[in-house]
Motif scaffolding. Structure first.
Motif, PDB file in Angstrom:
ATOM      1  N   MET A 405       0.856  -1.297   0.043  1.00  0.00           N
ATOM      2  CA  MET A 405      -0.016  -0.059   0.052  1.00  0.00           C
ATOM      3  C   MET A 405       0.818   1.169   0.014  1.00  0.00           C
ATOM      4  N   PHE A 406       1.685   1.414   0.910  1.00  0.00           N
ATOM      5  CA  PHE A 406       2.562   2.397   1.271  1.00  0.00           C
ATOM      6  C   PHE A 406       3.965   2.746   0.355  1.00  0.00           C
ATOM      7  N   GLY A 407       4.287   1.530  -0.124  1.00  0.00           N
ATOM      8  CA  GLY A 407       5.641   1.509  -0.891  1.00  0.00           C
ATOM      9  C   GLY A 407       6.955   1.660  -0.211  1.00  0.00           C
ATOM     10  N   LEU A 408       7.008   0.765   1.118  1.00  0.00           N
ATOM     11  CA  LEU A 408       8.336   0.825   1.633  1.00  0.00           C
ATOM     12  C   LEU A 408       9.156  -0.259   1.154  1.00  0.00           C
ATOM     13  N   TYR A 409      10.507  -0.038   1.492  1.00  0.00           N
ATOM     14  CA  TYR A 409      11.452  -1.350   1.156  1.00  0.00           C
ATOM     15  C   TYR A 409      12.318  -1.307   2.088  1.00  0.00           C
ATOM     16  N   LEU A 410      13.050  -2.435   2.129  1.00  0.00           N
ATOM     17  CA  LEU A 410      14.163  -2.793   3.142  1.00  0.00           C
ATOM     18  C   LEU A 410      15.398  -2.519   2.352  1.00  0.00           C
ATOM     19  N   GLY A 411      16.500  -1.803   3.268  1.00  0.00           N
ATOM     20  CA  GLY A 411      17.687  -1.754   2.672  1.00  0.00           C
ATOM     21  C   GLY A 411      17.723  -0.855   1.329  1.00  0.00           C
ATOM     22  N   SER A 412      18.544  -1.034   0.279  1.00  0.00           N
ATOM     23  CA  SER A 412      18.308  -0.128  -0.964  1.00  0.00           C
ATOM     24  C   SER A 412      18.976  -0.874  -1.865  1.00  0.00           C
ATOM     25  N   ARG A 413      18.977  -0.483  -3.034  1.00  0.00           N
ATOM     26  CA  ARG A 413      19.378  -1.145  -4.267  1.00  0.00           C
ATOM     27  C   ARG A 413      20.811  -0.505  -4.655  1.00  0.00           C
ATOM     28  N   TRP A 414      21.890  -1.315  -5.343  1.00  0.00           N
ATOM     29  CA  TRP A 414      22.716  -0.509  -5.727  1.00  0.00           C
ATOM     30  C   TRP A 414      22.458   0.644  -6.566  1.00  0.00           C
ATOM     31  N   ALA A 415      21.513   0.439  -7.293  1.00  0.00           N
ATOM     32  CA  ALA A 415      20.930   1.134  -8.369  1.00  0.00           C
ATOM     33  C   ALA A 415      20.585   2.657  -7.536  1.00  0.00           C
ATOM     34  N   ASP A 416      20.319   2.579  -6.184  1.00  0.00           N
ATOM     35  CA  ASP A 416      19.845   3.820  -5.662  1.00  0.00           C
ATOM     36  C   ASP A 416      20.989   4.732  -5.107  1.00  0.00           C
ATOM     37  N   GLY A 417      22.145   4.248  -5.356  1.00  0.00           N
ATOM     38  CA  GLY A 417      23.348   5.070  -4.912  1.00  0.00           C
ATOM     39  C   GLY A 417      23.558   4.814  -3.357  1.00  0.00           C
ATOM     40  N   SER A 418      24.742   5.113  -2.925  1.00  0.00           N
ATOM     41  CA  SER A 418      25.289   4.869  -1.449  1.00  0.00           C
ATOM     42  C   SER A 418      24.755   5.806  -0.426  1.00  0.00           C
ATOM     43  N   ARG A 419      25.150   5.402   0.712  1.00  0.00           N
ATOM     44  CA  ARG A 419      24.790   6.314   1.803  1.00  0.00           C
ATOM     45  C   ARG A 419      26.034   7.390   2.043  1.00  0.00           C
ATOM     46  N   VAL A 420      26.802   7.729   0.949  1.00  0.00           N
ATOM     47  CA  VAL A 420      27.993   8.717   1.062  1.00  0.00           C
ATOM     48  C   VAL A 420      27.154  10.033   0.590  1.00  0.00           C
ATOM     49  N   PRO A 421      27.225  10.998   1.220  1.00  0.00           N
ATOM     50  CA  PRO A 421      26.559  12.291   0.767  1.00  0.00           C
ATOM     51  C   PRO A 421      27.269  12.761  -0.844  1.00  0.00           C
ATOM     52  N   THR A 422      26.349  13.332  -1.608  1.00  0.00           N
ATOM     53  CA  THR A 422      26.862  13.884  -3.025  1.00  0.00           C
ATOM     54  C   THR A 422      27.315  15.343  -3.078  1.00  0.00           C
ATOM     55  N   THR A 423      26.672  16.119  -2.486  1.00  0.00           N
ATOM     56  CA  THR A 423      26.844  17.297  -2.521  1.00  0.00           C
ATOM     57  C   THR A 423      27.619  18.039  -1.627  1.00  0.00           C
ATOM     58  N   THR A 424      28.283  17.325  -0.727  1.00  0.00           N
ATOM     59  CA  THR A 424      29.230  17.667   0.529  1.00  0.00           C
ATOM     60  C   THR A 424      30.450  16.854   0.002  1.00  0.00           C
ATOM     61  N   THR A 425      30.544  15.830  -0.822  1.00  0.00           N
ATOM     62  CA  THR A 425      31.491  15.090  -1.228  1.00  0.00           C
ATOM     63  C   THR A 425      32.162  15.632  -2.250  1.00  0.00           C
ATOM     64  N   LEU A 426      33.348  16.045  -2.572  1.00  0.00           N
ATOM     65  CA  LEU A 426      33.834  16.674  -3.687  1.00  0.00           C
ATOM     66  C   LEU A 426      34.497  15.388  -4.598  1.00  0.00           C
ATOM     67  N   ALA A 427      34.569  15.705  -5.664  1.00  0.00           N
ATOM     68  CA  ALA A 427      35.167  14.725  -6.870  1.00  0.00           C
ATOM     69  C   ALA A 427      36.720  14.591  -6.350  1.00  0.00           C
ATOM     70  N   ALA A 428      37.016  13.299  -6.199  1.00  0.00           N
ATOM     71  CA  ALA A 428      38.502  12.987  -6.212  1.00  0.00           C
ATOM     72  C   ALA A 428      39.231  13.347  -7.508  1.00  0.00           C
ATOM     73  N   THR A 450      38.936   5.428  -3.371  1.00  0.00           N
ATOM     74  CA  THR A 450      38.189   5.624  -1.993  1.00  0.00           C
ATOM     75  C   THR A 450      37.118   6.095  -2.425  1.00  0.00           C
ATOM     76  N   ARG A 451      37.028   7.204  -3.377  1.00  0.00           N
ATOM     77  CA  ARG A 451      35.467   7.708  -3.726  1.00  0.00           C
ATOM     78  C   ARG A 451      34.852   6.790  -4.603  1.00  0.00           C
ATOM     79  N   LEU A 452      35.550   6.047  -5.597  1.00  0.00           N
ATOM     80  CA  LEU A 452      34.672   5.154  -6.311  1.00  0.00           C
ATOM     81  C   LEU A 452      34.329   3.820  -5.591  1.00  0.00           C
ATOM     82  N   HIS A 453      34.905   3.437  -4.564  1.00  0.00           N
ATOM     83  CA  HIS A 453      34.438   2.278  -3.708  1.00  0.00           C
ATOM     84  C   HIS A 453      33.211   2.989  -2.716  1.00  0.00           C
ATOM     85  N   HIS A 454      33.194   4.132  -2.625  1.00  0.00           N
ATOM     86  CA  HIS A 454      31.862   4.745  -2.038  1.00  0.00           C
ATOM     87  C   HIS A 454      30.402   4.094  -2.538  1.00  0.00           C
ATOM     88  N   PHE A 455      30.556   3.566  -3.764  1.00  0.00           N
ATOM     89  CA  PHE A 455      29.495   2.939  -4.252  1.00  0.00           C
ATOM     90  C   PHE A 455      29.091   1.687  -3.737  1.00  0.00           C
TER      91      PHE A 455
END
Length: 890
Positions: A405-428, A450-455
C-alpha cells in the motif's frame, strides 16, 4: 530571491548501469545527472530537479575506472561517457567498471564545486532475456507527477568477463512501456502517472527494443491507481482515553503495510497486544506512566502483496553461512570469522564485490589488492574463510518487488546510490596515469579508489524506508528530510475518526514547521515481514517496523525463469503459533525504540568499527539529538588527544525531582509584580503544592520546548527566561482550580510566559543540601578528573553491542546493574568511536535484551521522554526508576 539549498546529486536512469555491445538495433544508453534542491524547505512541497549536463552552467567531468584490472591498466579499454551523457562501449572491454561524475557550477564566478556522484557500469555482449521485477504495482493519483516506476531486469550472455549475469535495466530505454488505459500514463524513464483512481487493475505492456523482440507477445503488468489524499473515516480506536481533546494528546496510529485482506485479524491482534503491553510492561517504561497522555488508533488498508520489497540482493548459495538468502553485503560476522577480522560488509566496502566466477585463492587476491594499493585494506584481517565467503557473496538472481500500500522497502538497491553524501563530497582528483609507485600519482589514485568504492557503501539493510521506485524524485529525496509532499503524509492528512462526527484527527500527524504538534511522528507503519527492519523516517515524522527479526530472506526460484526469485510467503497463524511469523516481543521493542527517535533520541548501538573518528563526529557544534554528543564538541585538547571537557556534556545538569506537576494552562508574568508568576496545575495536583508551601520548598519552573524537532538539551540557563530556579510559593490563590503564585529572588525579574505543558517542580537535594542531578556528584567528579569516558576494556576500533560496564569510580557504589550508571560512554550512532551516550545500556542501544526481561530506556532518555509528554510525572519517574546504588541513596 532565496538561494536554493542543494540536497543531492543523483544519476538517471540510476547508479548501476548495464550496456551491451551487440543487438539489432544496437541499444544506446544515455545518462543524466540531476541536482535536487529546494528553495523554501519550510513551505515548498516539491523539490526542484535540474540537469547539470548544461555546459553553460556546469562543468561536469566523467572518470571511468576498471577496478579489477592490474595496474597500470585500470584506465585502459574503459567505456567513454560524452559530455551529453551518451555511453560509448564500442571499444570497451567486457566487464565491470566504476565511474565518478564531478560537478562544478560555473556561474556565478567563484562558486564552489557542487559535489560528485559515483556509479557502476557493466558491459556485456548481448541480451538473453528480460522481465518485470514486479508482479503488479500501485501508483498514486497525481495530476503533476508520475509516482511508481516498474523495475525491469535483464539476463545477459555469459561472457566470462566477471560481469553479473543479471542486471537492473530500469529506465534504460531498452523496453517500451505502453498503457492500455486512460487511468494511467507512461512518463519519462517508465514512471507511471495515475490519472483516475481505479477499482480494478489496468494494464501496462512492455516490449523489448530488439527486432525481433525478446518477448513475444509483450509482457503485461497490472497497475492500480490510489488516491492517497482523499478523506477517509477509517481511524479505529484501540486505546483512546480522550478523543475529544485529541489535538492536545500524543496520538499514535498504526498503519498496515504488506498485509493482504485475509491478514486483517493478525493485524488487529498485533496492534491490540502492542497497545496493551507497551503501556503496561515495565520494560517499555516510561510509556506506562504516561499512558493517560496517549491515544492509540489503527487503520487497516490491504496490500496486493505480503512483505516489503527487498532492495538488496541476497546470496543464492550456502558458502560461508550455510544458508541461502543472506543480504549482500552481509553485516554480521561470518560463522568461521577469526576474532578481529573483517566482516563481509567491511571487506566489500574496501575491495568491492567479487567478479562472477572469481576463483583465485586468498594469497593471490591479497597480492592483487596490494599491487592495486587498495586504501585502508589490512591483509591481517582477511583470513581464508572470509575470502571464500566473499568470493561466493553474490547471486545470479534478483528478488521480485512487493506491491504494498505505502511502498516501503528494506535496505536499498545498488541502483539507488550509496549512503555517502553527494553534494558535500567533492570529486577525487584524477591521476595522470595508473602508477601506484609514483609518489605524485599514488595519493591521487588512493583518493579516486576511495571515492569510487563509496559505491559499495550501501544503506543499512534493516532500514525500512520509502522506496524511490514508488515515490517520485520530485516529492521524496531521502529519509533524513520531511519530504512534505509525499503520498503517506497526504494519506495521514485525510484520516478521520471512524465514529461520528468523524473529526479530522489525521491532521495531527502531518508535520508543520510553524508549530509543535504533540502527535508528530507517532505513526507506526507495520510491515508484515519476517526479516528484521525498522526506521524512523521522513525526518522522524514516520516510523516503520517489520513484525519479526530474522536475517536470511527465504525465497524460491521461478521454474520458467530461475533468475527471478520470489520471497517465501510468511507462515500463517496456527494453533501452535497464533501470531504466525510475528515475534511480538521483538516488534513491540522495535516500535518503542523507533518512537524514541520521534522524541529526538538517536541510536546508541554500534555496527561499524572505525580506526579514525568520522567527519560528522569532528564538528565543533554539538549533535542536535538529546542523548548523543561528539568528540568534536567535547574535545579539550588538540587532536589526537581524546581528553574531554566534561562540563560540556548536556545531560550533566538534568535535575532529579521529588515533586512535580504539569501546567494545564499557559501562564504569563505579572506585570504589576515583576518577580511573581501565577501557575495553574489543576485541582487534582494542588494538594502537593499546599504542602510544598508549608515546607518552605524551593521551586523551579521549566518552559516546554518549542523546537519542532522536540530538541530539549542543553537546558536553558537558569534564571534566564525559560528556566527559573529558587522560586517560593507565596500564595495558593485558588485550590478549586489548582492555581498558586510563585515569586523569584530579588535579583530575578520574570519576563517570560510559560507554555501549557511546562513543568513546575521541587528539585531533589543531596544529603549536604546541594542540588541532585541524574549524573551523581561522585561520577561527575571522576569524569572531571580523568576527562575520559567510563567504558571499561574499551577497544575503539571494534564495535560492541554489549552492555558496557563502567570503570570503578572512587567513593561511588554503582547500581546493582552497574551499566545503568549515568555518566558518559563512548560508542553510539552506529559506530565504535567519536560519539558519546549517557549510560552503558538503553533501549536506544539494544531494545531486544532478553537477559534483563527486555531493555528499558536509560534514565536520561526516560527523563527526556517524560519531560516532553507529561512533566508532571517527573517525581514518580525519580521515585520508581532512578538507578540508585545498593545503599539506597535518593
Amino acid at each position: 530571491m532565496a538561494l536554493a539549498q542543494n540536497i543531492d546529486l543523483f544519476l538517471l536512469p540510476h547508479a548501476d548501469l548495464h550496456v551491451v555491445r551487440s543487438g539489432t538495433p544496437k541499444p544506446t544508453l544515455k545518462l543524466d545527472v540531476r541536482l535536487r534542491s529546494v528553495t523554501d524547505p519550510v513551505a515548498q512541497k516539491v523539490y526542484d530537479l535540474e540537469s547539470v549536463l548544461d555546459p553553460a552552467k556546469y562543468q561536469v567531468d566523467f572518470t571511468v575506472f576498471a577496478p579489477h584490472n592490474e595496474p597500470p591498466h585500470r584506465f585502459d579499454g574503459v567505456p567513454k561517457i560524452a559530455a551529453d551523457g551518451t555511453v560509448d562501449v564500442a571499444q570497451a572491454a567486457l566487464g565491470v567498471y566504476l565511474f565518478q561524475v564531478g560537478v562544478q557550477k560555473k556561474q556565478p564566478v567563484g562558486t564552489s564545486q557542487v559535489g560528485s556522484v559515483v556509479g557502476r557500469i557493466q558491459v556485456h555482449e548481448r541480451f538473453v532475456d528480460w522481465w518485470f521485477g514486479n508482479g503488479s504495482i500501485t501508483t498514486a493519483l497525481d495530476s503533476r507527477f508520475a509516482h511508481a516506476q516498474p523495475s525491469l531486469y535483464a539476463k545477459f550472455s555469459d561472457d566470462g568477463s566477471g560481469a553479473d549475469l543479471v542486471g537492473d535495466i530500469t529506465g534504460h530505454g531498452y523496453v517500451t512501456l505502453v498503457s492500455n488505459s486512460a487511468s494511467v500514463a507512461v512518463a519519462d524513464r517508465g514512471r507511471l502517472q495515475g490519472l483516475v483512481e481505479t477499482a480494478a487493475p489496468v494494464t501496462v505492456t512492455g516490449t523489448f527494443l530488439e527486432q525481433p523482440p525478446l518477448s513475444k507477445p509483450p509482457l503485461v503488468l497490472p497497475v492500480r491507481v490510489v488516491d492517497y489524499g482523499k478523506s477517509r473515516p477509517v481511524l479505529e480506536p484501540v486505546r483512546v482515553p480522550d478523543v475529544a481533546h485529541a489535538d492536545a494528546k500524543a496520538n499514535i496510529v498504526f498503519l498496515a503495510e504488506g498485509f493482504r485482506q485475509a491478514d486483517r485479524p493478525l493485524f488487529d491482534r498485533l496492534v491490540q497486544q502492542t497497545a496493551d503491553e507497551m503501556f503496561t510492561k515495565p520494560r517499555h517504561e516510561p510509556y506506562g506512566m504516561l499512558k493517560n497522555s496517549f491515544n492509540v488508533f489503527k487503520v487497516f488498508t490491504p496490500s496486493q502483496d505480503e512483505q516489503a520489497t527487498c532492495g538488496f540482493h541476497v546470496t543464492d548459495n550456502t558458502v560461508g553461512f550455510g544458508v541461502k538468502g543472506v543480504p549482500i553485503p552481509s553485516a554480521p560476522a561470518y560463522p568461521k570469522a577469526l576474532k578481529g577480522s573483517y566482516r563481509l560488509r567491511q571487506l566489500v566496502e574496501l575491495v568491492g564485490l567479487p567478479k562472477r566466477g572469481e576463483n583465485r585463492n586468498t594469497q593471490q587476491l591479497k597480492a592483487l589488492w596490494a599491487r592495486q594499493q587498495i586504501p585502508g585494506f589490512d591483509p591481517r584481517q582477511a583470513d581464508d574463510a572470509l575470502i571464500e565467503a566473499w568470493k561466493a557473496h553474490r547471486s545470479d538472481g534478483v528478488l521480485q518487488a512487493s506491491d504494498t500500500m505505502f511502498g516501503l522497502y528494506l535496505g536499498s538497491r545498488w541502483a539507488d546510490g550509496s549512503r555517502v553524501p553527494t553534494t558535500t563530497t567533492l570529486a577525487a582528483p584524477v591521476p595522470g596515469k595508473d602508477d601506484p609507485t609514483d609518489p605524485i600519482e599514488r595519493p591521487k589514485l588512493a583518493a579516486l579508489i576511495t571515492r569510487l568504492h563509496h559505491f559499495y557503501m550501501m544503506r543499512p539493510q534493516q532500514a525500512l524506508t520509502l522506496d524511490p521506485r514508488r515515490h517520485p524524485p520530485e516529492l521524496y529525496a531521502n529519509e533524513n528530510l520531511v519530504n512534505p509532499g509525499n503520498s503517506i503524509l497526504s494519506y495521514l492528512g485525510g484520516l478521520r475518526y471512524s465514529l461520528p462526527p468523524n473529526p479530522p484527527i489525521g491532521t495531527n500527524w502531518v508535520p508543520d514547521s510553524s508549530t509543535v504538534k504533540q502527535s508528530k511522528g507517532l505513526v507506526s507503519i507495520i510491515s508484515y515481514d519476517g526479516v528484521n527492519g525498522g526506521s524512523a523516517i521522513n525526518l522522524d515524522t514516520l516510523t516503520s517496523s517489520t513484525v519479526a527479526n530474522s536475517a536470511p530472506v527465504p525465497f524460491t526460484s521461478d521454474a520458467a525463469r530461475p533468475e527471478l526469485l520470489r520471497r517465501t510467503t510468511p507462515a500463517p497463524p496456527s494453533p501452535a503459533r497464533p501470531l504466525g511469523v510475528v515475534d511480538l516481543d521483538s516488534f513491540i521493542n522495535k516500535a518503542a525504540h523507533e518512537f524514541g527517535h520521534v522524541f529526538d533520541l538517536e541510536d546508541e548501538y554500534e555496527e561499524f568499527g572505525l580506526s579514525d573518528d568520522s567527519d560528522d563526529a569532528l564538528g565543533a557544534r554539538d549533535i542536535p539529538t538529546d542523548n548523543i554528543t561528539s568528540i568534536g564538541f567535547l574535545r579539550s585538547s588538540p587532536a589526537p588527544a581524546r581528553t574531554l571537557a566534561v562540563d560540556r556534556v548536556k545531560w550533566l545538569v538534568l535535575p532529579r525531582i521529588r515533586v512535580s506537576s504539569r501546567l494545564v494552562e499557559a501562564t504569563l508574568p505579572d506585570t504589576a509584580r515583576p518577580r511573581q508568576i501565577t501557575v495553574t496545575v489543576g485541582p487534582d495536583e494542588i494538594a502537593k503544592w499546599v504542602q510544598a508551601r508549608a515546607d518552605g520548598a524551593e521551586v523551579s519552573l521549566l518552559n516546554r520546548s518549542a523546537q519542532p524537532n522536540r530538541q530539549q538539551l542543553p537546558l536553558p540557563p537558569t534564571n534566564q527566561l525559560d528556566y527559573l530556579t529558587g522560586l517560593r510559593i507565596v500564595e495558593v490563590r485558588d485550590e478549586a482550580r489548582g492555581i498558586f503564585v510563585l515569586e523569584g529572588p530579588s535579583t530575578v525579574t520574570i519576563q517570560q510566559s510559560f507554555r501549557e505543558g511546562s513543568v513546575v517542580f521541587v528539585p531533589r537535594r543531596n544529603p549536604g543540601g546541594s542540588p541532585s542531578f541524574v549524573v551523581e556528584e561522585e561520577v561527575v567528579a571522576f569524569l572531571r578528573s580523568t576527562r575520559l569516558p567510563l567504558n571499561s576494556n574499551r577497544v575503539l576500533t571494534v564495535p560492541s553491542r554489549d552492555d558496557q560496564l563502567p570503570v570503578p569510580i572512587f567513593n561511588f557504589r554503582p547500581p546493582f546493574h552497574s551499566f545503568l550508571t549515568v555518566g558518559l560512554y563512548e560508542g553510539a550512532r552506529h559506530v565504535s568511536r567519536g560519539f558519546y551516550r549517557p549510560t552503558g545500556a538503553c533501549k536506544m542501544r539494544n531494545q531486544d535484551d532478553q537477559v534483563h526481561d527486555g531493555r528499558q530506556f536509560c534514565h536520561v532518555c526516560k527523563w527526556l521522554l517524560v519531560n516532553l509528554v507529561d512533566g508532571g510525572q517527573h517525581a514518580l519517574l525519580d521515585r520508581q526508576f532512578y538507578p540508585s546504588s545498593p545503599r539506597g541513596r535518593r
